[in-house]
Write a protein that holds these residues in place. Structure first.
Motif, PDB file in Angstrom:
ATOM      1  N   GLU A   1       0.806  -1.218   0.000  1.00  0.00           N
ATOM      2  CA  GLU A   1       0.000   0.000   0.000  1.00  0.00           C
ATOM      3  C   GLU A   1       0.843   1.275   0.000  1.00  0.00           C
ATOM      4  O   GLU A   1       0.337   2.364  -0.241  1.00  0.00           O
ATOM      5  N   GLU A   2       2.134   1.136   0.270  1.00  0.00           N
ATOM      6  CA  GLU A   2       3.024   2.294   0.263  1.00  0.00           C
ATOM      7  C   GLU A   2       3.891   2.347  -0.991  1.00  0.00           C
ATOM      8  O   GLU A   2       4.828   3.134  -1.070  1.00  0.00           O
ATOM      9  N   TRP A   3       3.546   1.503  -1.980  1.00  0.00           N
ATOM     10  CA  TRP A   3       4.371   1.434  -3.184  1.00  0.00           C
ATOM     11  C   TRP A   3       3.485   1.569  -4.417  1.00  0.00           C
ATOM     12  O   TRP A   3       2.491   0.855  -4.556  1.00  0.00           O
ATOM     13  N   ASP A   4       3.842   2.470  -5.318  1.00  0.00           N
ATOM     14  CA  ASP A   4       3.023   2.724  -6.505  1.00  0.00           C
ATOM     15  C   ASP A   4       3.455   1.922  -7.729  1.00  0.00           C
ATOM     16  O   ASP A   4       2.702   1.813  -8.706  1.00  0.00           O
TER      17      ASP A   4
ATOM     18  N   ARG B   1       9.183  -3.740  -5.513  1.00  0.00           N
ATOM     19  CA  ARG B   1       9.168  -3.199  -4.153  1.00  0.00           C
ATOM     20  C   ARG B   1      10.531  -3.389  -3.481  1.00  0.00           C
ATOM     21  O   ARG B   1      11.078  -4.494  -3.460  1.00  0.00           O
TER      22      ARG B   1
END
Length: 312
Positions: A160-163, A169
């Motif tokens: 959720e913190e990686w686009d 990741r």
């Protein structure tokens, strides 16, 4: 107030001379006794690292760890409990020739003896119990072994913190520290081949190890999470190759893939499946399970599995 136990580690160091098994015992100077090589854990060390270091410091022989052969517990002179973990450890002829041991203020002598003589020679019953456990494995036809180490990648940035793509990741700062801390424990088991999922977080986890070994990371999508999720993984091919090679290796993969890897290891070695496989595959980031196999008869089944957590 309860006193903290003292932890230590050591080994049953062995070799085969003219077809006969020999065990290494040490004669300690200060205590005038005969024991197995062992010593206390240094700050920041894992038990596996301690065992390798202490064997080298006391005998001058560099070893890699084989199967775990027991834990001894006893009270020291001042009442504190001492807990000592032991592994089998083969002394190769090359390592023996390279030994620079000389008698010193701690160790008066080292001696290779038969198992029977070692049992009567050792000064303490707890050492005899450890030796007997090792000899039970020998009686079962298990002496030389090799490890296949199943490693879960170190702590990575949450999805959720990686686009970007999931495979890209990166590790967190904590994960990077875990990756560097893994080098010592994995080297203790004599890892020579480094196989990794091609995901960035897996490759980054084993990069410090590969650098320390001077080895190239063998990247493969066959044990990646992406391939596992879309049905294109081939764990069987990777595991089969590793078992056939009879060489020590680490496989770095992902939490959801690990149960499949352990299941394939069981199938490739004719091992009965059980709940122990689930325990060995339920790893936290940066943890690993060492699967020990017989070098002569890998198809005789998994000898044992031990699981190690990352350093704090």
């Amino acid at each position: 107030m309860t006193e903290t136990a003292v932890f230590a580690a050591g080994g049953v160091v062995w070799r085969v001379v003219e077809g006969k098994l020999r065990i290494l015992v040490i004669h300690r100077t200060a205590y005038a006794d005969v024991t197995l090589p062992k010593g206390k854990v240094d700050p920041g060390e894992t038990l596996a690292e301690t065992a390798v270091r202490e064997i080298f410091e006391e005998t001058g022989i560099a070893v890699h760890l084989g199967i775990p052969v027991g834990v001894s517990r006893y009270r020291m002179a001042k009442g504190r409990q001492k807990i000592v973990h032991y592994w089998a450890a083969e002394a190769t002829e090359k390592a023996i020739r390279a030994s620079a041991f000389v008698p010193n203020k701690e160790i008066a002598a080292i001696e290779w003896v038969s198992p029977r003589k070692a049992r009567s020679y050792l000064s303490y019953p707890v050492d005899v119990e450890i030796l007997d456990q090792f000899l039970r494995y020998v009686d079962d036809g298990i002496l030389s072994t090799f490890p296949i180490i199943v490693l879960r990648h170190a702590k990575a940035l949450p999805r959720e913190e990686w686009d970007g793509a999931d495979a890209a990741r990166p590790l967190t700062g904590r994960g990077t520290r875990q990756a560097h801390a893994l080098v010592g424990p994995l080297r203790a088991f004599g890892v020579r081949r480094v196989i990794s999922s091609d995901a960035v977080r897996c490759v980054a986890t084993v990069t410090p190890l590969a650098a320390a070994l001077g080895r190239t990371i063998e990247r493969t999508p066959l044990i990646s999470q992406d391939a596992w999720e879309d049905g294109t993984s081939d764990l069987r091919a990777v595991i089969g190759k590793r078992v056939r090679s009879r060489k020590s290796a680490v496989l770095c993969s992902h939490g959801p893939v690990l149960p499949g890897i352990l299941a394939e290891l069981a199938l490739a070695t004719g091992t009965l499946r059980g709940s122990y496989l689930g325990s060995a595959s339920a790893l936290e980031p940066g943890s690993f399970s060492v699967v020990h196999l017989s070098r002569e008869h890998p198809g005789s089944g998994i000898v044992c599995i031990e699981t190690h957590e990352p350093k704090p």
